[in-house]
Structure formats: structure tokens, C-alpha cells
Motif scaffolding. Structure first.
Motif, PDB file in Angstrom:
ATOM      1  N   ALA A 221      -0.190  -2.060   3.076  1.00 31.14           N
ATOM      2  CA  ALA A 221       1.129  -2.247   2.465  1.00 31.14           C
ATOM      3  C   ALA A 221       0.968  -2.274   0.950  1.00 31.14           C
ATOM      4  CB  ALA A 221       1.774  -3.534   2.969  1.00 31.14           C
ATOM      5  N   ALA A 222       1.501  -1.272   0.273  1.00 29.89           N
ATOM      6  CA  ALA A 222       1.257  -1.100  -1.153  1.00 29.89           C
ATOM      7  C   ALA A 222       1.822  -2.261  -1.972  1.00 29.89           C
ATOM      8  CB  ALA A 222       1.858   0.205  -1.638  1.00 29.89           C
ATOM      9  N   GLY A 223       0.955  -2.871  -2.773  1.00 26.70           N
ATOM     10  CA  GLY A 223       1.385  -3.910  -3.700  1.00 26.70           C
ATOM     11  C   GLY A 223       1.435  -5.309  -3.120  1.00 26.70           C
ATOM     12  N   PHE A 224       1.038  -5.476  -1.877  1.00 29.64           N
ATOM     13  CA  PHE A 224       1.085  -6.797  -1.251  1.00 29.64           C
ATOM     14  C   PHE A 224      -0.292  -7.452  -1.307  1.00 29.64           C
ATOM     15  CE2 PHE A 224       4.924  -4.991   0.334  1.00 29.64           C
ATOM     16  CZ  PHE A 224       5.755  -6.052   0.685  1.00 29.64           C
ATOM     17  N   VAL A 225      -0.283  -8.723  -1.661  1.00 31.93           N
ATOM     18  CA  VAL A 225      -1.483  -9.552  -1.643  1.00 31.93           C
ATOM     19  C   VAL A 225      -1.174 -10.771  -0.786  1.00 31.93           C
ATOM     20  CG1 VAL A 225      -3.106 -10.925  -2.987  1.00 31.93           C
ATOM     21  CG2 VAL A 225      -2.226  -8.767  -3.924  1.00 31.93           C
ATOM     22  N   ASP A 226      -1.957 -10.982   0.263  1.00 36.10           N
ATOM     23  CA  ASP A 226      -1.677 -12.059   1.218  1.00 36.10           C
ATOM     24  C   ASP A 226      -0.244 -11.979   1.719  1.00 36.10           C
ATOM     25  OD1 ASP A 226      -4.269 -13.074   0.918  1.00 36.10           O
ATOM     26  OD2 ASP A 226      -3.686 -14.296  -0.798  1.00 36.10           O
ATOM     27  N   LYS A 227       0.192 -10.773   1.989  1.00 38.63           N
ATOM     28  CA  LYS A 227       1.514 -10.475   2.563  1.00 38.63           C
ATOM     29  C   LYS A 227       2.684 -10.802   1.633  1.00 38.63           C
ATOM     30  CE  LYS A 227      -0.152 -11.067   7.305  1.00 38.63           C
ATOM     31  NZ  LYS A 227       0.092 -11.690   8.634  1.00 38.63           N
ATOM     32  N   GLN A 230       3.607  -8.090  -5.142  1.00 38.17           N
ATOM     33  CA  GLN A 230       3.330  -8.447  -6.529  1.00 38.17           C
ATOM     34  C   GLN A 230       4.099  -7.499  -7.450  1.00 38.17           C
ATOM     35  OE1 GLN A 230       1.182 -11.221  -6.850  1.00 38.17           O
ATOM     36  NE2 GLN A 230       1.467 -11.133  -4.620  1.00 38.17           N
ATOM     37  N   PRO A 231       5.289  -7.902  -7.922  1.00 39.17           N
ATOM     38  CA  PRO A 231       6.135  -6.966  -8.687  1.00 39.17           C
ATOM     39  C   PRO A 231       5.670  -6.767 -10.131  1.00 39.17           C
ATOM     40  CG  PRO A 231       7.200  -9.098  -8.554  1.00 39.17           C
ATOM     41  CD  PRO A 231       5.943  -9.204  -7.715  1.00 39.17           C
ATOM     42  N   ARG A 232       5.938  -5.572 -10.656  1.00 38.02           N
ATOM     43  CA  ARG A 232       5.743  -5.249 -12.060  1.00 38.02           C
ATOM     44  C   ARG A 232       6.929  -4.396 -12.493  1.00 38.02           C
ATOM     45  NH1 ARG A 232       0.555  -1.770 -12.560  1.00 38.02           N
ATOM     46  NH2 ARG A 232       1.521  -0.802 -10.741  1.00 38.02           N
TER      47      ARG A 232
END
Length: 405
Positions: A221-227, A230-232
Motif C-alpha cells: 500500500a503506497a505511502g502507508f507505514v504501520d497501516k 503518511q501525507p505530503r
């Protein structure tokens, strides 16, 4: 498709400059142009065309050089899309979307994710497709332990059967969170349908796709850390980057139409019997029309190139992208989209005025340029692009990031 002899590309090193890659794209376009009208009429799945893109190395253009990629930037990619689109708008769209889906990992993924995807894509010359249409919540994503399960249907899936990997998009069940993940295109439960039957862009494999329990690890899942995503601000560069692909697709098709029409006028058009000229190329109204259309095309291309360079400054430092710089880039891109739409529709429609009645035969295939532009320019209403520009000029308002602005 005409037989391709890629031996020269396989034995030569990759180009080492932006112009070198544009020249390589022109070589590919020369092959595509030999039977573009016939292939458009046949509407067959473009396996050979995608193989040509792979053998020439164009699919690796944005990939890291240390892993076998071209190591180039978006401005070069846009020019390559434009060059290919001169010969075949469908193949230009396939390549442009491929660049977008390949870049999607960098757009929303973590550094570990995008470095892995870009390395594998370059090494293996993956061709990307995408089952992404976030306008509708038509795919639901559920959790099953450490796996995600995608279920639903997408109306469009550009690339589909000719792709090696597909970018999936869906909404996590019980939330408003969109999840993007890259899966092999032959994944169980992923079914592409042969229902793309539009008047233009006929070889883009843009039909619908069914996702019947397509599984992928949570870690994909792109951009997910520990579900947790992480927005930018950089995540919101998707729309202007995509729209600039569209701009160059349209301008490439328009340039191809003008070049093809000019060749016809020089070699086949007859002067009007009451005009007083022996050759069509000497008729003042013909000369004026080509001058008018060429000037408009060159101006639109210059605007597109300028905005591409402005955007590259944002891509070059993703962590420094702000809402203001992103918004101004979107407004500038919206202006280019509006101009490219109008210019490409005018050129692809008016070429018949300077080629003549006999140029309307299906064998010549000049209508494909207009059909291709007319089909894709309806992707999103150009009036809303002009609205973004107008509001910015009058009030300083920048567009709120959405899936279309």
C-alpha cells in the motif's frame, strides 16, 4: 504492425542526453507511422507496439540509471510522449500513462517503496497499466490479516492486457481513505474486459476491469507505514503532472496531423481549377492556413515546455513543495491544458480545408487525428481549467487539490 528490427537499439547504449532520448522517440515514431492508419482501423491489442517501446528503451526513461533506466526528468518524458503521439496517439497515451503509473510510487509511496519499484521496473522493463478512477468509490478494499483485498469494478483501465503490472486504487472499507498498490497484471481475480469501443484512442486498451478479490500485502500500500498513510503536499502533484501528459499528447497528435496534411498537400492535393495556380502549395489561402496553424502549435508547445520546466523544480525537491507552489503550478498547467485543447481541435479539424475532398478517404486516415483528440479532450471539462486560471487572475485563489484540480 510492420515488422520491427530492434537490433540497432539492442546493441547501442542508451542515449545520454534529453535530446538523444527525443531522437530515439522520433525513430520509434517513424516505425509507428508507417501503418498507423491501418492499425487504427484494425483496433487490435497493441502487443507489438508496446514491445517496440520496450526494445527501444523508452519505457525506462524515468528509471534510475544505476538500475538500467534512462535517468531522465519529466520535461524529457513529456517531449517523448509528444514525439510518439505525432505518429500514433494511442501509443502516445499508453506511454504517457505508463510514465505516470511508474512515477505513482514516488508520488505517494515511502522512499523504500519507490526505490524498490523504480529499480525493479527499470531492470525488468515493466510496462505499467492503471485501474485508477478515484472519482467513484467503485472498488472496496478490505483487510485480511496482513493482506489487502480489492473488490469491485473500474470503468477504465488504460494499458490493461499489454501491461506487466497494474496500479490499483480503492477505498478502505468503512473509511474515506484511498489506497494505491501495484500488482502483477496477471494477478488472480484481475480481469480485463474487451469493451473499449470509442471513436478515438482505439488502441489504448482502456476498457473496464473487474477486481474479484485481488490480494496484495499491506506492505504494498503506497505511502502507508504501520497501516497509516503518511501525507505530503507532494502527493497532490498528481493532477498537474497528469494534465501535462495530456497537454503533450494533444500537441503531439496535432503536430502529427499537420505534418501528415502538409505531406499530402505537397504531393497529392490539386489546386482549385478557378484559383489561377498550378500547384496547391502556391495558393494563398493554403499558405495562410498552414502558417496560422503552425504558429498556434509552436506557441502552445513553447508554453507547454516552459511549464514543464517550472514543474521540474517541484519534482526536484519534493519535501519543499508547498500548497502555494503546488497551486500556482496547477494554474499554469490548467492554462496549458486549455490552450492545447483548443489548438489541437482546431488543427485536426482544419487540415481538411487544405488537403481537399480526396483526403477524406479512409485509406488516408486523416480523421484519426481529430477522433483521437476529440475523444481524450473530454476527459475533464476544459471550462473548469479556464475557471482555475480566471479565479487566480482575479482573486489570487489557487485550486484546492482534488482528483481533477
Amino acid at each position: 504492425m510492420t515488422a520491427v528490427t530492434p537490433s540497432a537499439w539492442q546493441t547501442e547504449p542508451f542515449p545520454d542526453s534529453p535530446q538523444g532520448w527525443i531522437d530515439r522517440a522520433a525513430e520509434v515514431a517513424a516505425v509507428l507511422s508507417t501503418d498507423a492508419a491501418a492499425r487504427d482501423k484494425a483496433g487490435a491489442t497493441p502487443y507489438a507496439e508496446v514491445r517496440l517501446l520496450k526494445e527501444s528503451g523508452l519505457v525506462t526513461l524515468l528509471g534510475p540509471a544505476e538500475h538500467g533506466g534512462g535517468g531522465q526528468s519529466w520535461p524529457t518524458a513529456y517531449r517523448v510522449v509528444r514525439e510518439i503521439s505525432k505518429a500514433d496517439g494511442s501509443v502516445g497515451q499508453l506511454l504517457g500513462y505508463h510514465y505516470l503509473w511508474n512515477w505513482a510510487a514516488r508520488l505517494v509511496g515511502t522512499r523504500e517503496q519507490w526505490e524498490h519499484v523504480e529499480a525493479e521496473a527499470a531492470r525488468n522493463r515493466w510496462f505499467f497499466g492503471g485501474a485508477v478512477n478515484p472519482r467513484d468509490n467503485d472498488v472496496v478494499v478490505t483487510e485480511d490479516g496482513e493482506e489487502l483485498v480489492f473488490t469491485g469494478r473500474k470503468s477504465f483501465s488504460t494499458g490493461s492486457k499489454v501491461s506487466d503490472v497494474t496500479v490499483l486504487e480503492g477505498v478502505l472499507e468503512g473509511t474515506q481513505t484511498h489506497i494505491f498498490a501495484i500488482v502483477p497484471s496477471n494477478s488472480a481475480g484481475l480481469t480485463f474486459h474487451d469493451d473499449w469501443d470509442n471513436i478515438g484512442q482505439r488502441l489504448t486498451e482502456s476498457g473496464s476491469v473487474t477486481l474479484d478479490g485481488v490480494r496484495t500485502p499491506w506492505s504494498s500500500a503506497a505511502g502507508f507505514v504501520d497501516k497509516v498513510f503518511q501525507p505530503r503536499v507532494y502527493n497532490t502533484l498528481n493532477v498537474p503532472t497528469i494534465q501535462l501528459v495530456f497537454v503533450n499528447l494533444y500537441l503531439g497528435i496535432a503536430a502529427g496531423a499537420l505534418e501528415t496534411a502538409a505531406a499530402y498537400t505537397r504531393t497529392k492535393s490539386r489546386s482549385w481549377l478557378h484559383g489561377g495556380y498550378d500547384n496547391a502549395v502556391d495558393e494563398p489561402y493554403v499558405i495562410d492556413a498552414y502558417g496560422d496553424l503552425t504558429a498556434k502549435l509552436w506557441a502552445a508547445e513553447a508554453l507547454a515546455d516552459r511549464i514543464a520546466e517550472e514543474g521540474e523544480r517541484l519534482h526536484g525537491d519534493p519535501d519543499a513543495v508547498t500548497e502555494a507552489t503546488r497551486g500556482e503550478f496547477e494554474v499554469r498547467t490548467a492554462a496549458a491544458k486549455a490552450v492545447a485543447t483548443e489548438v489541437s481541435l482546431e488543427i485536426t479539424g482544419r487540415i481538411f480545408e487544405v488537403t481537399g475532398a480526396r483526403a477524406t478517404t479512409s485509406t488516408e486516415g486523416l480523421d484519426r487525428f481529430w477522433r483521437n483528440v476529440r475523444t481524450h479532450t473530454l476527459h475533464d471539462p476544459v471550462a473548469y481549467k479556464r475557471r482555475e486560471v480566471g479565479r487566480f487572475v482575479l482573486t489570487g485563489e489557487i485550486p484546492e487539490p482534488t482528483w481533477y484540480s
